[in-house]
Write an enzyme that holds these catalytic residues in place. Structure first.
Site, PDB file in Angstrom:
ATOM      1  N   LEU A  41      10.672  25.077   3.995  1.00 38.59           N
ATOM      2  CA  LEU A  41       9.394  24.369   3.849  1.00 38.59           C
ATOM      3  C   LEU A  41       8.292  25.325   4.258  1.00 38.59           C
ATOM      4  CD1 LEU A  41       8.428  20.894   5.364  1.00 38.59           C
ATOM      5  CD2 LEU A  41       7.345  22.960   6.258  1.00 38.59           C
ATOM      6  N   ASN A  42       7.197  25.364   3.460  1.00 41.61           N
ATOM      7  CA  ASN A  42       5.998  26.016   3.994  1.00 41.61           C
ATOM      8  C   ASN A  42       4.785  25.114   3.844  1.00 41.61           C
ATOM      9  OD1 ASN A  42       6.693  27.419   1.343  1.00 41.61           O
ATOM     10  ND2 ASN A  42       4.723  28.400   1.624  1.00 41.61           N
ATOM     11  N   ASP A  43       3.720  25.545   3.253  1.00 42.78           N
ATOM     12  CA  ASP A  43       2.419  24.876   3.394  1.00 42.78           C
ATOM     13  C   ASP A  43       2.415  23.364   3.129  1.00 42.78           C
ATOM     14  OD1 ASP A  43       2.076  27.584   3.162  1.00 42.78           O
ATOM     15  OD2 ASP A  43       0.710  27.495   1.473  1.00 42.78           O
ATOM     16  N   GLN A  59       5.263  22.722   0.218  1.00 45.00           N
ATOM     17  CA  GLN A  59       5.897  23.833  -0.487  1.00 45.00           C
ATOM     18  C   GLN A  59       7.366  23.856  -0.089  1.00 45.00           C
ATOM     19  OE1 GLN A  59       4.287  26.804  -2.514  1.00 45.00           O
ATOM     20  NE2 GLN A  59       3.606  24.749  -3.001  1.00 45.00           N
ATOM     21  N   ASP A 163      -4.302  28.507  -4.519  1.00 46.80           N
ATOM     22  CA  ASP A 163      -4.457  27.462  -3.503  1.00 46.80           C
ATOM     23  C   ASP A 163      -5.751  26.645  -3.673  1.00 46.80           C
ATOM     24  OD1 ASP A 163      -2.180  28.766  -2.582  1.00 46.80           O
ATOM     25  OD2 ASP A 163      -3.251  29.872  -1.022  1.00 46.80           O
TER      26      ASP A 163
END
Ligand code: FRU
Length: 481
Positions: A41-43, A59, A163
Site C-alpha cells: 500500500l502507498n498513497d 495505491q 497526482d
C-alpha cells in the site's frame, strides 16, 4: 468492463486469497489502521465524503511487496474509525494506464463521484508517458473510465507529471499537478476547467528555483491546495532535499507552504516550507473537506525507497499502512494535526496515574502497558517537564526542557541500530500517543508537532516506562475497534 480489466481484478483477488492466512497470522498486522490485504500500500487517494460516507482509496500493488503497476484499493466508512474494505476501484488495464493507475483525487459533481488520477505508461526501454485520467461513478463503488483529459504539455516538463488534486472555487474547477521541469526541478502547476473535461494550463504555482525558492528538489509529488483561516496552504511532497541539521532527515519530505494563490495568474506567494511530520514514515498526504467543514488528512505511513525491503512484514506478504485520520487547523501560520474526534470511539478501559513525580529512575505501571493503546501525558504541576518514555524497549519519546527538543528514537528495522528524528519545541504541555502493534503516532501540544513511524517490537514486550523531571498525569486507554 474490458476483458483485461476482469483478468487483472481476478488475479488480484486470487493473490489476496492465496496469501490471506500468512498475512493475517502476522503479529504486526495493525489493530485500527488501514492496511493492504496483501502486497504493498502507498498513497491515500480520492479521499472524499460522498452521500455521507467517507471513501478512501489507496495505491495498491497486490502482486508483490514492492512498487509496480498500481491499482486503486478502496475503503469506506461512516465514521472515519470503522472501515469496510470494498471491491477494487481501478485496475491498470488500459493503454493509457498500463503501468499503473497512479495517485489522484475525487470530487463530487451532479451527484456523481469523479476520480482524477495519473495513467502511468512505460515502454520496453523504460521511457515514460503520463496522462491525467478521469473515471466516473454514480454509486461510489463502480467506476467508468473516461480516459485521459490532460496530456503532458508540449514543452517544459518531463513525464514525471502526476497526482492531480481537484477542487472547486467560485463555480470553476481547479487542479494542481506535481511536476518536474525539463531542467529537473520540482514544480506544481495549476489547471482550470469549466466542465471537468476540458482543462486549461494556467501556469506554474511555485517550485524549485522559482522566484521564491532556491534549489528545492528534482520532483514534487502529490500537491494539495487547501484554504484554511483565509489563507491558501500548499501541501506537497518534494524529493531531492539535502538534510539540514534536524530537518529533511528522511529520504523524501512531506510539508507545506502558507500563502496566497492568485487564481488568474497561478502565482502562489508563500512563506517557507515546513515539514508536516517529524517521524520516520510519513509521505504523500491528501486532504478533503467533510460536511462538518473539517479539513481532514490521511498520510501514507511509509517512505518510498528507504529500506522498504527491510520491513519484517514482508515475510508475511504485505507492507505499509495509512496514518490515522487527522483534522487540520492553521494556528499562527502553522498547520496543527489533531487526531479526529471520532477516534475516541476506540477507547476501551481507562487507567489513570495521577501526579507522578518523574525521576531518573524509570517507572512503569502495571496497567499502563500493551500494544494497542492511547496515552495522554499532561503536566500536573505548573512547571515544565522533561520526559523519556520507553516503549517496548524498541522506541523512545524524549522531551528535554533544557534544550527544547522533542525526539523519537527507535531501533532501526534495517540494521538494528538506534536512530533518531528530532524537532524544536519551545515548551511541552501535552503528549498524546497512539500505539498500534507496529506503529506509533505522537501528537505534541494538541498537534503542534507530530511524529509518525513504524516500530517492530518483540511481541512479548509490551512494557512502557517513564523517567524525567517534573510532575505528570498519565492516562491510558486500551484501543480496539
Ligand atoms: C508518491 C507516488 C506518486 C505516484 C504514486 C505511485 O508516493 O510516487 O507520485 O502517483 O506514488 O504509486
Amino acid at each position: 468492463m474490458t476483458e483485461r480489466e476482469q483478468q487483472l481484478i481476478h488475479a488480484a483477488y486470487a493473490e489476496v486469497e492465496k496469501h490471506q492466512e500468512k498475512v493475517e497470522s502476522d503479529y504486526y498486522r495493525l489493530k485500527y489502521h488501514m492496511m493492504p490485504p496483501v502486497g504493498l500500500l502507498n498513497d491515500p487517494n480520492g479521499f472524499i465524503q460522498f452521500n455521507g460516507t467517507y471513501h478512501l482509496f489507496y495505491q495498491w500493488n497486490p502482486f508483490k511487496t514492492g512498487h509496480g503497476a498500481k491499482f486503486w484499493g478502496h475503503y469506506t466508512s461512516a465514521d472515519l474509525v470503522h472501515w469496510n474494505h470494498e471491491k477494487i476501484a481501478l485496475a491498470p488495464s488500459e493503454w493509457f494506464e498500463k503501468n499503473g493507475c497512479y495517485s489522484g483525487s475525487a470530487v463530487e459533481h451532479d451527484g456523481k463521484m469523479l476520480l482524477f488520477y495519473t495513467g502511468n505508461v512505460k515502454d520496453e526501454e523504460g521511457n515514460r508517458e503520463s496522462y491525467q485520467c478521469l473515471a466516473a461513478s454514480a454509486d461510489g463503488m463502480h467506476f467508468d473510465k473516461k480516459g485521459p483529459v490532460i496530456n503532458l504539455p508540449e514543452q517544459g516538463y518531463t513525464a514525471h507529471f502526476r497526482d492531480p488534486k481537484v477542487w472547486e472555487k467560485d463555480g470553476k474547477w481547479y487542479m494542481v499537478i506535481g511536476a518536474q521541469s525539463e531542467a529537473e526541478e520540482g514544480k506544481v502547476v495549476l489547471y482550470r476547467s469549466a466542465n471537468l473535461t476540458d482543462w486549461e494550463l494556467l501556469g506554474e504555482m511555485t517550485g524549485s528555483n522559482s522566484e521564491q525558492l532556491g534549489e528545492f528538489g528534482y520532483m514534487w509529488e502529490c500537491p494539495d491546495l487547501i484554504s484554511l483561516d483565509g489563507k491558501d496552504v500548499l501541501i506537497v511532497s518534494p524529493q531531492g532535499l539535502a538534510p539540514e541539521g534536524d530537518l529533511y532527515n528522511n529520504l523524501y519530505q512531506a510539508g507545506y507552504f502558507v500563502g496566497s494563490l492568485d487564481y488568474e495568474t497561478a502565482k502562489f506567494s508563500h512563506g517557507a516550507f515546513t515539514e508536516l511530520d517529524r517521524g520516520f514514515e510519513f509521505y504523500a498526504p491528501q486532504t478533503t473537506e467533510d460536511d462538518k467543514g473539517r479539513r481532514l488528512l490521511f498520510g501514507w505511513m511509509g517512505m518510498p525507497e528507504e529500506n522498504e525491503e527491510d520491513h519484517p512484514t514482508i515475510e508475511h506478504g504485505w507492507i505499509h499502512t495509512m496514518t490515522l485520520p487527522r483534522e487540520l487547523k492553521l494556528i499562527n501560520d502553522k498547520l496543527y494535526q489533531i487526531p479526529v474526534q471520532e477516534l475516541t470511539k476506540l477507547r476501551q478501559t481507562e487507567t489513570t496515574a495521577e501526579n507522578i513525580q518523574l525521576s531518573n529512575e524509570a517507572q512503569s505501571f502495571e496497567e499502563i502497558a500493551g500494544d494497542a493503546l492511547e496515552l495522554l501525558i499532561t503536566s500536573s504541576g505548573s512547571r515544565e517537564f522533561s520526559i523519556e518514555i520507553n516503549i517496548h524497549d524498541n522506541a523512545k519519546v524524549i522531551y528535554n526542557a533544557d534544550d527544547k527538543k522533542l525526539s523519537l528514537e527507535r531501533i532501526s528495522f534495517a540494521n538494528g541500530n538506534w536512530e533518531r528524528r528530532r524537532c524544536e519545541l519551545a515548551s511541552l504541555s501535552e503528549l498524546r500517543i497512539f500505539l498500534d502493534t507496529s506503529s506509533v503516532e505522537i501528537f505534541a501540544n494538541g498537534g503542534e508537532e507530530v511524529f509518525t513511524a513504524r516500530i517492530y517490537p518483540e511481541k512479548s514486550n509490551q512494557k512502557i516506562s517513564f523517567s524525567g523531571q517534573g510532575n505528570v498525569s498519565i492516562k491510558k486507554w486500551e484501543l480496539s475497534l
